[in-house]
Design a protein around this motif. Sequence first.
Motif, PDB file in Angstrom:
ATOM      1  N   VAL A 111       4.493  10.658 -23.769  1.00  0.00           N
ATOM      2  CA  VAL A 111       3.990  11.999 -23.466  1.00  0.00           C
ATOM      3  C   VAL A 111       3.155  12.031 -22.181  1.00  0.00           C
ATOM      4  O   VAL A 111       2.775  13.087 -21.719  1.00  0.00           O
ATOM      5  N   SER A 112       2.874  10.854 -21.622  1.00  0.00           N
ATOM      6  CA  SER A 112       2.049  10.825 -20.403  1.00  0.00           C
ATOM      7  C   SER A 112       2.792  10.103 -19.285  1.00  0.00           C
ATOM      8  O   SER A 112       3.845   9.520 -19.513  1.00  0.00           O
ATOM      9  N   ASP A 113       2.210  10.157 -18.072  1.00  0.00           N
ATOM     10  CA  ASP A 113       2.783   9.407 -16.936  1.00  0.00           C
ATOM     11  C   ASP A 113       2.043   8.093 -16.722  1.00  0.00           C
ATOM     12  O   ASP A 113       2.183   7.456 -15.684  1.00  0.00           O
ATOM     13  N   THR A 114       1.218   7.704 -17.657  1.00  0.00           N
ATOM     14  CA  THR A 114       0.355   6.544 -17.415  1.00  0.00           C
ATOM     15  C   THR A 114       1.072   5.221 -17.706  1.00  0.00           C
ATOM     16  O   THR A 114       2.061   5.185 -18.436  1.00  0.00           O
ATOM     17  N   GLU A 141      -4.773  14.897 -15.526  1.00  0.00           N
ATOM     18  CA  GLU A 141      -4.500  15.984 -16.476  1.00  0.00           C
ATOM     19  C   GLU A 141      -4.801  15.503 -17.897  1.00  0.00           C
ATOM     20  O   GLU A 141      -4.818  14.305 -18.150  1.00  0.00           O
ATOM     21  N   VAL A 142      -4.921  16.454 -18.802  1.00  0.00           N
ATOM     22  CA  VAL A 142      -5.267  16.103 -20.183  1.00  0.00           C
ATOM     23  C   VAL A 142      -4.245  15.141 -20.784  1.00  0.00           C
ATOM     24  O   VAL A 142      -4.595  14.171 -21.460  1.00  0.00           O
ATOM     25  N   GLU A 151      -0.011   4.053 -21.741  1.00  0.00           N
ATOM     26  CA  GLU A 151       0.577   4.522 -23.006  1.00  0.00           C
ATOM     27  C   GLU A 151       1.485   3.466 -23.630  1.00  0.00           C
ATOM     28  O   GLU A 151       1.609   3.380 -24.860  1.00  0.00           O
ATOM     29  N   VAL A 152       2.121   2.626 -22.772  1.00  0.00           N
ATOM     30  CA  VAL A 152       3.013   1.591 -23.336  1.00  0.00           C
ATOM     31  C   VAL A 152       2.256   0.680 -24.300  1.00  0.00           C
ATOM     32  O   VAL A 152       2.840   0.160 -25.248  1.00  0.00           O
ATOM     33  N   ILE A 153       0.971   0.495 -24.052  1.00  0.00           N
ATOM     34  CA  ILE A 153       0.205  -0.456 -24.876  1.00  0.00           C
ATOM     35  C   ILE A 153       0.151   0.042 -26.322  1.00  0.00           C
ATOM     36  O   ILE A 153       0.371  -0.727 -27.269  1.00  0.00           O
ATOM     37  N   ALA A 154      -0.136   1.345 -26.476  1.00  0.00           N
ATOM     38  CA  ALA A 154      -0.240   1.908 -27.839  1.00  0.00           C
ATOM     39  C   ALA A 154       1.088   1.737 -28.574  1.00  0.00           C
ATOM     40  O   ALA A 154       1.125   1.285 -29.732  1.00  0.00           O
ATOM     41  N   HIS A 185      -4.788   7.051 -25.859  1.00  0.00           N
ATOM     42  CA  HIS A 185      -3.373   7.309 -26.107  1.00  0.00           C
ATOM     43  C   HIS A 185      -3.047   6.913 -27.538  1.00  0.00           C
ATOM     44  O   HIS A 185      -3.479   5.859 -28.017  1.00  0.00           O
ATOM     45  N   LEU A 186      -2.267   7.758 -28.175  1.00  0.00           N
ATOM     46  CA  LEU A 186      -1.846   7.473 -29.551  1.00  0.00           C
ATOM     47  C   LEU A 186      -0.466   6.824 -29.538  1.00  0.00           C
ATOM     48  O   LEU A 186       0.366   7.130 -28.680  1.00  0.00           O
TER      49      LEU A 186
END
Length: 583
Positions: free
Chosen positions: A118-121, A78-79, A124-127, A85-86
């Motif tokens: 905001v994501s399930d990835t 999904e988008v 995103e933790v890296i950002a 990722h910000l």
Amino acid sequence: MCGIVGYIGDEQATPLLLNGLKRLEYRGYDSAGIAVLDDGKISVAKAEGRLANLAATANIRGNIGIGHTRWATHGGPEVRNAHPHLSKSGRFAIVHNGIIENYKELKYFLELRGFEFVSDTDSEVIAHLIDFYYVGDVITALIKAACRLKGSYALGVICSDEPKLYAVKKDSPLVVGLCEKSTFIASDMQALTDKTRNFYIMDNGEIAVIGKDARILNMNGEPIKKSVYHAVWDNAVAQKQGYAHFMLKEIHEQPQAIKRTLDAHMNSSLDFLDGINSIHIIGCGSAYHAALMGKYIIESLTGIRVNADIASEFRYRNPIIRGDDLLLAISQSGETADTIGALKIGAGRCKSACIVNVPESTLTHISSPMYTLAGPEVAVATTKGFTTQLLNLYIIAMNLLRRLGDDRYKLLEREIYSLPSLVSKTLALEPQMQQLGVRIAPHDYAFFIGRGADYAAAKESALKLKEISYVHADCYPAGELKHGTISLIEKGSIVVAIATDRALLDKTVSNIIEVKARGAFVIGISCFDLSNVCDVTVNIPRATFVSPLLATVVCQMLSYYTASARGCDIDKPRNLAKSVTVE
Ligand code: F6R
């Protein structure tokens, strides 16, 4: 799995990022996105599905950017799960290829400190982690964040405070492409061969800091002197050159790919064979089928024990490895996580070598490479990559025969030299394969059978059919059907029988008669006359050793034309990615 790209220079970044992503799309095509930095502001565009969806909407201006094409692991396609990722403050944007194994623990750590996800990835933790550690110095924040990450990552990072592009690498491939007035980063060289031939190949624990020039640092922030690698792959090869699909083009490139590969190895000493007593060959998917074929070829010709294993099984089954074994990994990409993991378990215990197509890929740095010179393979389903792997296995068998003082090496040598012309003759069967593809297309399933090395050829052929045409294909050693599977055979069932070994011909013919008696429509692929037992026979050129290879070339065309008749997306089958860098 997933491709990343980055650009810094004088030109607009968006079209260059999209171009790089197009060339990386084979690594994943669930969703895509870019982030571009302009005048201290980062803008992001993302789209679900193919890259064309992103290209139709992305119109961001700026000269520095990063991009990503995704094969979903954590979180659906999904988008909101698409990269870049910000970070919470919006100051950092990242793209990531790899897996962060401790992301749950890091997510908990960051959530406690007010970071919202905001994501399930896992990515995103890296950002957020970089943002957490940022107190005005990007390099320090990158190093601190990298030290907390467990798993694999190739990262592209931009920060709104600095007109620079950053990249960090651990266990996922990453290159820096050096042009006169600009610099790129990418998951592989193939993404950039239309821009440059000059690369830094990043090693684990390295950070690229790219502004006016490109500096490489270690995890202490100290500069590293890197030498520039000059890529040999020609950009033209990565174009379709008038063919409807990359797969068809790559099928037709096989005579040249085989010729280049045999020229490179026929007279080489293959030192990794010195003093070995038995061989483990490992690979995944088609590369495993090459391994299985290698087992039949090498064992039957040389009497040397060969074990063929699926890499993901081998690495966890505690295999018996002796000091005089050779561990031989096969991989087109040289980046397959399971194959790398399997090869590593032999480290320090026995010799290791690899049959690999992509220059400077990970496997080539951890074992002795015996390259296939197939050139870039773009279609997700392997063709010329596979047949050149088989060629290298034939060359290994020939080399072993010579070492054993067995004169049959001369016969094998002669046949290997004639392989480019035998493959060209086999390709002339294309019109017949087109007709048969149309014949198979309405069916939901098909069976493949063969004995000995033909069984390995049949396994590869069944995989090729199902992955690109979605016709379910099951493969069995011909003698096995009567132990259960024959109950599935009914009037009109498609059976493809590969029978190229004279010594096993009568046995396979009996099995063909068994399925014919139950109403099957049998396509026989052979260098012998099977017209009295099969509904259709495909006559491949007569050969002694390399016939199973020729049979796979026939089946590549059969699969291609079946998929074509079913209107499938041949170069990018659903759910797949070419380079499988996760377990
Ligand atoms: C099938 C196919 C895959 C690959 C497998 C291993 O057509 O291409 O089964 O063979 O994913 O990939 P490499 O060879 O890159 O290790």
